[in-house]
Write a protein that holds these residues in place. Structure first.
Motif, PDB file in Angstrom:
ATOM      1  N   THR A  96       0.893  -1.366  -0.156  1.00  0.00           N
ATOM      2  CA  THR A  96       0.106   0.013   0.029  1.00  0.00           C
ATOM      3  C   THR A  96       0.840   1.313   0.036  1.00  0.00           C
ATOM      4  O   THR A  96       0.427   2.426  -0.192  1.00  0.00           O
ATOM      5  CB  THR A  96      -0.925   0.239   1.459  1.00  0.00           C
ATOM      6  OG1 THR A  96      -0.155   0.014   2.597  1.00  0.00           O
ATOM      7  CG2 THR A  96      -1.941  -1.231   1.271  1.00  0.00           C
ATOM      8  N   LEU A  97       2.022   1.149   0.239  1.00  0.00           N
ATOM      9  CA  LEU A  97       3.038   2.473   0.225  1.00  0.00           C
ATOM     10  C   LEU A  97       3.136   3.024  -1.111  1.00  0.00           C
ATOM     11  O   LEU A  97       3.567   2.300  -1.975  1.00  0.00           O
ATOM     12  CB  LEU A  97       4.544   1.935   0.681  1.00  0.00           C
ATOM     13  CG  LEU A  97       4.492   1.382   2.287  1.00  0.00           C
ATOM     14  CD1 LEU A  97       5.817   0.784   2.569  1.00  0.00           C
ATOM     15  CD2 LEU A  97       4.334   2.679   3.019  1.00  0.00           C
ATOM     16  N   THR A  98       2.866   4.185  -1.536  1.00  0.00           N
ATOM     17  CA  THR A  98       2.920   4.894  -2.511  1.00  0.00           C
ATOM     18  C   THR A  98       4.370   5.838  -2.621  1.00  0.00           C
ATOM     19  O   THR A  98       4.934   5.936  -3.754  1.00  0.00           O
ATOM     20  CB  THR A  98       1.676   5.775  -2.773  1.00  0.00           C
ATOM     21  OG1 THR A  98       1.566   6.650  -1.959  1.00  0.00           O
ATOM     22  CG2 THR A  98       0.586   5.006  -3.207  1.00  0.00           C
ATOM     23  N   GLU A  99       4.884   6.024  -1.393  1.00  0.00           N
ATOM     24  CA  GLU A  99       5.981   6.991  -1.348  1.00  0.00           C
ATOM     25  C   GLU A  99       6.697   6.445  -0.107  1.00  0.00           C
ATOM     26  O   GLU A  99       6.230   6.188   0.662  1.00  0.00           O
ATOM     27  CB  GLU A  99       5.729   8.411  -1.321  1.00  0.00           C
ATOM     28  CG  GLU A  99       5.165   9.054  -2.601  1.00  0.00           C
ATOM     29  CD  GLU A  99       4.814  10.499  -2.429  1.00  0.00           C
ATOM     30  OE1 GLU A  99       5.757  11.174  -1.673  1.00  0.00           O
ATOM     31  OE2 GLU A  99       3.990  10.913  -2.768  1.00  0.00           O
ATOM     32  N   GLY A 100       8.149   6.408  -0.272  1.00  0.00           N
ATOM     33  CA  GLY A 100       8.965   6.311   0.932  1.00  0.00           C
ATOM     34  C   GLY A 100       9.500   4.902   1.084  1.00  0.00           C
ATOM     35  O   GLY A 100      10.084   4.453   2.217  1.00  0.00           O
ATOM     36  N   GLY A 101       9.144   3.884   0.157  1.00  0.00           N
ATOM     37  CA  GLY A 101       9.352   2.525   0.396  1.00  0.00           C
ATOM     38  C   GLY A 101      10.585   2.159  -0.474  1.00  0.00           C
ATOM     39  O   GLY A 101      10.712   0.830  -0.807  1.00  0.00           O
ATOM     40  N   GLU A 102      11.308   3.011  -1.106  1.00  0.00           N
ATOM     41  CA  GLU A 102      12.133   2.688  -2.214  1.00  0.00           C
ATOM     42  C   GLU A 102      13.315   1.981  -1.665  1.00  0.00           C
ATOM     43  O   GLU A 102      13.853   1.164  -2.486  1.00  0.00           O
ATOM     44  CB  GLU A 102      12.693   4.019  -3.012  1.00  0.00           C
ATOM     45  CG  GLU A 102      11.560   4.830  -3.572  1.00  0.00           C
ATOM     46  CD  GLU A 102      10.694   5.470  -2.736  1.00  0.00           C
ATOM     47  OE1 GLU A 102       9.756   6.077  -3.051  1.00  0.00           O
ATOM     48  OE2 GLU A 102      11.025   5.795  -1.516  1.00  0.00           O
ATOM     49  N   THR A 103      13.701   1.998  -0.352  1.00  0.00           N
ATOM     50  CA  THR A 103      14.981   1.465  -0.050  1.00  0.00           C
ATOM     51  C   THR A 103      14.621   0.175   0.934  1.00  0.00           C
ATOM     52  O   THR A 103      15.662  -0.660   1.237  1.00  0.00           O
ATOM     53  CB  THR A 103      15.898   2.164   0.838  1.00  0.00           C
ATOM     54  OG1 THR A 103      15.153   2.805   2.045  1.00  0.00           O
ATOM     55  CG2 THR A 103      16.412   3.551  -0.031  1.00  0.00           C
ATOM     56  N   LEU A 104      13.246  -0.249   0.982  1.00  0.00           N
ATOM     57  CA  LEU A 104      12.930  -1.272   1.700  1.00  0.00           C
ATOM     58  C   LEU A 104      13.634  -2.646   1.181  1.00  0.00           C
ATOM     59  O   LEU A 104      13.732  -2.911  -0.072  1.00  0.00           O
ATOM     60  CB  LEU A 104      11.683  -1.439   1.897  1.00  0.00           C
ATOM     61  CG  LEU A 104      10.631  -0.582   2.659  1.00  0.00           C
ATOM     62  CD1 LEU A 104       9.294  -0.458   2.754  1.00  0.00           C
ATOM     63  CD2 LEU A 104      11.100  -0.645   4.167  1.00  0.00           C
ATOM     64  N   LYS A 105      13.911  -3.648   2.266  1.00  0.00           N
ATOM     65  CA  LYS A 105      14.255  -4.979   1.880  1.00  0.00           C
ATOM     66  C   LYS A 105      13.581  -5.921   2.919  1.00  0.00           C
ATOM     67  O   LYS A 105      13.312  -5.546   3.975  1.00  0.00           O
ATOM     68  CB  LYS A 105      15.807  -5.001   1.739  1.00  0.00           C
ATOM     69  CG  LYS A 105      16.390  -4.177   0.852  1.00  0.00           C
ATOM     70  CD  LYS A 105      17.893  -4.531   0.846  1.00  0.00           C
ATOM     71  CE  LYS A 105      18.271  -3.455  -0.232  1.00  0.00           C
ATOM     72  NZ  LYS A 105      19.817  -3.551  -0.600  1.00  0.00           N
ATOM     73  N   VAL A 106      13.170  -7.236   2.361  1.00  0.00           N
ATOM     74  CA  VAL A 106      12.713  -8.194   3.143  1.00  0.00           C
ATOM     75  C   VAL A 106      13.716  -8.653   4.174  1.00  0.00           C
ATOM     76  O   VAL A 106      15.112  -9.002   3.912  1.00  0.00           O
ATOM     77  CB  VAL A 106      12.162  -9.471   2.244  1.00  0.00           C
ATOM     78  CG1 VAL A 106      11.659 -10.208   3.338  1.00  0.00           C
ATOM     79  CG2 VAL A 106      11.297  -9.099   1.335  1.00  0.00           C
ATOM     80  N   ILE A 107      13.325  -8.502   5.519  1.00  0.00           N
ATOM     81  CA  ILE A 107      14.315  -8.877   6.513  1.00  0.00           C
ATOM     82  C   ILE A 107      13.983 -10.227   7.307  1.00  0.00           C
ATOM     83  O   ILE A 107      14.891 -10.747   7.934  1.00  0.00           O
ATOM     84  CB  ILE A 107      14.717  -7.595   7.688  1.00  0.00           C
ATOM     85  CG1 ILE A 107      13.475  -7.208   8.163  1.00  0.00           C
ATOM     86  CG2 ILE A 107      15.595  -6.478   6.767  1.00  0.00           C
ATOM     87  CD1 ILE A 107      13.656  -6.049   9.422  1.00  0.00           C
ATOM     88  N   HIS A 108      12.621 -10.279   7.402  1.00  0.00           N
ATOM     89  CA  HIS A 108      12.330 -11.559   7.894  1.00  0.00           C
ATOM     90  C   HIS A 108      11.108 -12.258   7.263  1.00  0.00           C
ATOM     91  O   HIS A 108      10.132 -11.439   6.761  1.00  0.00           O
ATOM     92  CB  HIS A 108      11.840 -11.295   9.404  1.00  0.00           C
ATOM     93  CG  HIS A 108      12.871 -10.678  10.462  1.00  0.00           C
ATOM     94  ND1 HIS A 108      13.672 -11.767  10.838  1.00  0.00           N
ATOM     95  CD2 HIS A 108      13.157  -9.589  10.736  1.00  0.00           C
ATOM     96  CE1 HIS A 108      14.495 -10.998  11.937  1.00  0.00           C
ATOM     97  NE2 HIS A 108      14.391  -9.703  11.737  1.00  0.00           N
ATOM     98  N   HIS A 109      11.389 -13.568   7.303  1.00  0.00           N
ATOM     99  CA  HIS A 109      10.014 -14.329   7.043  1.00  0.00           C
ATOM    100  C   HIS A 109       9.596 -15.194   8.034  1.00  0.00           C
ATOM    101  O   HIS A 109      10.427 -15.823   8.695  1.00  0.00           O
ATOM    102  CB  HIS A 109      10.469 -15.619   5.825  1.00  0.00           C
ATOM    103  CG  HIS A 109      11.006 -14.669   4.598  1.00  0.00           C
ATOM    104  ND1 HIS A 109      10.018 -14.587   3.550  1.00  0.00           N
ATOM    105  CD2 HIS A 109      12.046 -14.314   3.911  1.00  0.00           C
ATOM    106  CE1 HIS A 109      10.571 -14.037   2.477  1.00  0.00           C
ATOM    107  NE2 HIS A 109      11.716 -13.928   2.799  1.00  0.00           N
TER     108      HIS A 109
END
Length: 141
Positions: A96-109
């Motif tokens: 649902t993020l439209t701005e600000g998530g450009e550097t996100l990475k999956v850290i936990h499953h």
């Protein structure tokens, strides 16, 4: 504002005044059925740094009976939307993020022990057979 997001129809919008760290993906059967996919990807943010911009009256909650599991969604378009994670944090569906998530990475499953047989995890996020409470406290390690 550091990040923002909205549902599919735009009726529900929110802002986050915090740097986003990592994405947690839950692979449990409840999250799979709720999303119709391999689970749900969320970002955890402190309550004090989350705010509704518009449409909070369109947020509807469904709770699975006899559990503490809940999902929040837009009553107009059905998109998953942020919800209370615990007394201190909100979970925000990463999609649902439209701005600000450009550097996100999956850290936990989490709940990898119950993931779908066809689900192949291909990133470097730590895998956990089940969940543990520190994961969803807002910590990213």
């Amino acid at each position: 504002m550091t990040a923002s997001g909205e549902c599919n129809c735009g009726a529900v919008c929110f802002a986050i005044d915090a740097e986003l760290s990592g994405v947690f993906i839950c692979h449990c059967s409840i999250c799979r059925r709720a999303t119709g996919s391999n689970g749900i990807a969320v970002v955890i943010v402190p309550n004090a740094q989350f705010r509704w911009v518009q449409g909070q009256e369109h947020v509807t909650k469904w709770a699975k009976p006899n559990t503490n599991w809940e999902i929040f969604f837009c009553s107009i378009c059905g998109s998953p939307v942020p919800g209370q994670n615990n007394a201190n944090t909100m979970f925000v569906p990463a999609g649902t993020l439209t701005e600000g998530g450009e550097t996100l990475k999956v850290i936990h499953h989490v709940w990898v022990g119950s993931k779908a047989v066809w689900d192949e995890i291909g990133d470097s996020g730590r895998q956990h057979a089940e969940a543990f409470s520190e994961e969803f406290s807002g910590e990213d390690s």
